[in-house]
Design an enzyme around this catalytic site. Structure first.
Site, PDB file in Angstrom:
ATOM      1  CE1 TYR A  53      40.508  47.130  35.232  1.00  0.00           C
ATOM      2  CE2 TYR A  53      41.637  49.196  34.737  1.00  0.00           C
ATOM      3  CZ  TYR A  53      41.643  47.916  35.276  1.00  0.00           C
ATOM      4  OH  TYR A  53      42.794  47.420  35.848  1.00  0.00           O
ATOM      5  NE  ARG A  56      38.784  43.555  29.045  1.00  0.00           N
ATOM      6  CZ  ARG A  56      39.234  44.317  28.038  1.00  0.00           C
ATOM      7  NH1 ARG A  56      40.038  45.349  28.268  1.00  0.00           N
ATOM      8  NH2 ARG A  56      38.897  44.044  26.788  1.00  0.00           N
ATOM      9  CD  GLN A  86      43.477  34.648  42.986  1.00  0.00           C
ATOM     10  OE1 GLN A  86      44.450  35.184  42.453  1.00  0.00           O
ATOM     11  NE2 GLN A  86      43.421  33.342  43.179  1.00  0.00           N
ATOM     12  CB  VAL A  88      37.208  42.259  38.871  1.00  0.00           C
ATOM     13  CG1 VAL A  88      38.513  42.383  39.648  1.00  0.00           C
ATOM     14  CG2 VAL A  88      37.486  42.086  37.379  1.00  0.00           C
ATOM     15  CG  ASP A  89      33.511  37.417  37.057  1.00  0.00           C
ATOM     16  OD1 ASP A  89      32.751  36.856  37.867  1.00  0.00           O
ATOM     17  OD2 ASP A  89      34.568  36.886  36.644  1.00  0.00           O
ATOM     18  CG  HIS A 104      42.496  40.662  42.917  1.00  0.00           C
ATOM     19  ND1 HIS A 104      42.956  39.629  42.121  1.00  0.00           N
ATOM     20  CD2 HIS A 104      43.246  40.623  44.048  1.00  0.00           C
ATOM     21  CE1 HIS A 104      43.947  39.012  42.749  1.00  0.00           C
ATOM     22  NE2 HIS A 104      44.128  39.584  43.914  1.00  0.00           N
ATOM     23  N   GLY A 169      40.017  27.190  39.309  1.00  0.00           N
ATOM     24  CA  GLY A 169      40.279  28.250  38.340  1.00  0.00           C
ATOM     25  C   GLY A 169      41.453  29.128  38.674  1.00  0.00           C
ATOM     26  CB  THR A 170      43.117  30.465  41.201  1.00  0.00           C
ATOM     27  OG1 THR A 170      44.335  31.081  41.639  1.00  0.00           O
ATOM     28  CG2 THR A 170      42.488  29.715  42.376  1.00  0.00           C
ATOM     29  CB  SER A 171      48.070  28.502  39.329  1.00  0.00           C
ATOM     30  OG  SER A 171      48.438  29.865  39.445  1.00  0.00           O
TER      31      SER A 171
END
Length: 226
Positions: A53, A56, A86, A88-89, A104, A169-171
């Site tokens: 992390y 990241r 979703q 975390v940025d 998240h 940006g998410t399925s």
């Protein structure tokens, strides 16, 4: 004021140069997800998890919001906009969005292992021995696999009130987040932005087979012209 809810995922941040955690082979930056994103992994190898992390976090501090993030901010001129991400940025916040829920967790925050309510802003490396005021080891403020999603109740309430929903940006294949779309009002208008949409057309749904930046601009222009 009508309510717009944006459900965003990794593809939203990818155009800022932020690599998604999960590679095509299922590994997270070369690591098994069980090693770096579970309570069991934390107990087994705290140093590895902290190092993962920390990398990241460094990467996040080197990138900027992209045009898609900025365009979503424009919607606040005419709508009550809530972003449920979703990711975390903090790119939505840096772009200027005022109401953001991180399902998240947040990479630039840490929390105490002794008292989860002790959450601190954190932009430097996190090390073993970094403690909260009560003496508990600090850990990344990330919701790991197997942990409860504390803000899910807030998210479900917001989605159920939406007049418009933008999925970008998410399925929407990962639960529990994927279940949010089932809570939409029957007359809510839904926009789904994805370069390779794995979803079928139905009434009230507009599919834009595009990347986040170009798709978001089209949806924002459409809503601002109403």
């Amino acid at each position: 004021m009508q309510k717009v809810v944006v459900l965003s995922g990794a593809g939203m941040s990818a155009e800022s140069g932020l690599k998604t955690f999960r590679d095509a082979n299922g590994l997270w930056e070369g690591h098994d997800v069980m090693q770096v994103a579970t309570p069991e992994g934390w107990k087994a190898n705290q140093e590895l998890v902290l190092r993962f992390y920390n990398e990241r976090r460094k990467q996040l501090l080197e990138v900027l919001p992209n045009q898609g993030h900025l365009d979503l901010v424009k919607l606040e001129e005419a709508y009550d906009v809530h972003i449920i991400t979703q990711n975390v940025d903090d790119l939505h916040e840096r772009a200027g969005s005022s109401k953001v829920i991180h399902l998240h967790g947040e990479l630039l925050k840490v929390r105490s292992c002794k008292d989860p309510s002790q959450v601190l802003e954190w932009k430097k490396d996190l090390k073993t021995g970094d403690l909260c005021p009560q003496g508990g080891q600090l850990r990344p403020n990330i919701v790991w696999f197997g942990e409860d999603v504390p803000l899910m109740e807030d998210a479900t309430h917001i989605v159920s009130q939406a007049d418009y929903i933008i999925i970008v940006g998410t399925s929407m294949q990962v639960y529990p987040a994927a279940g949010l779309i089932t809570l939409a009002q029957p007359d809510a208008e839904i926009f789904f932005i994805d370069p390779k949409p794995a979803i079928s057309q139905k009434r009230g749904l507009t599919i834009l087979p595009e990347r986040a930046t170009t798709g978001v601009k089209k949806v924002v222009d459409t809503l601002l012209s109403k």
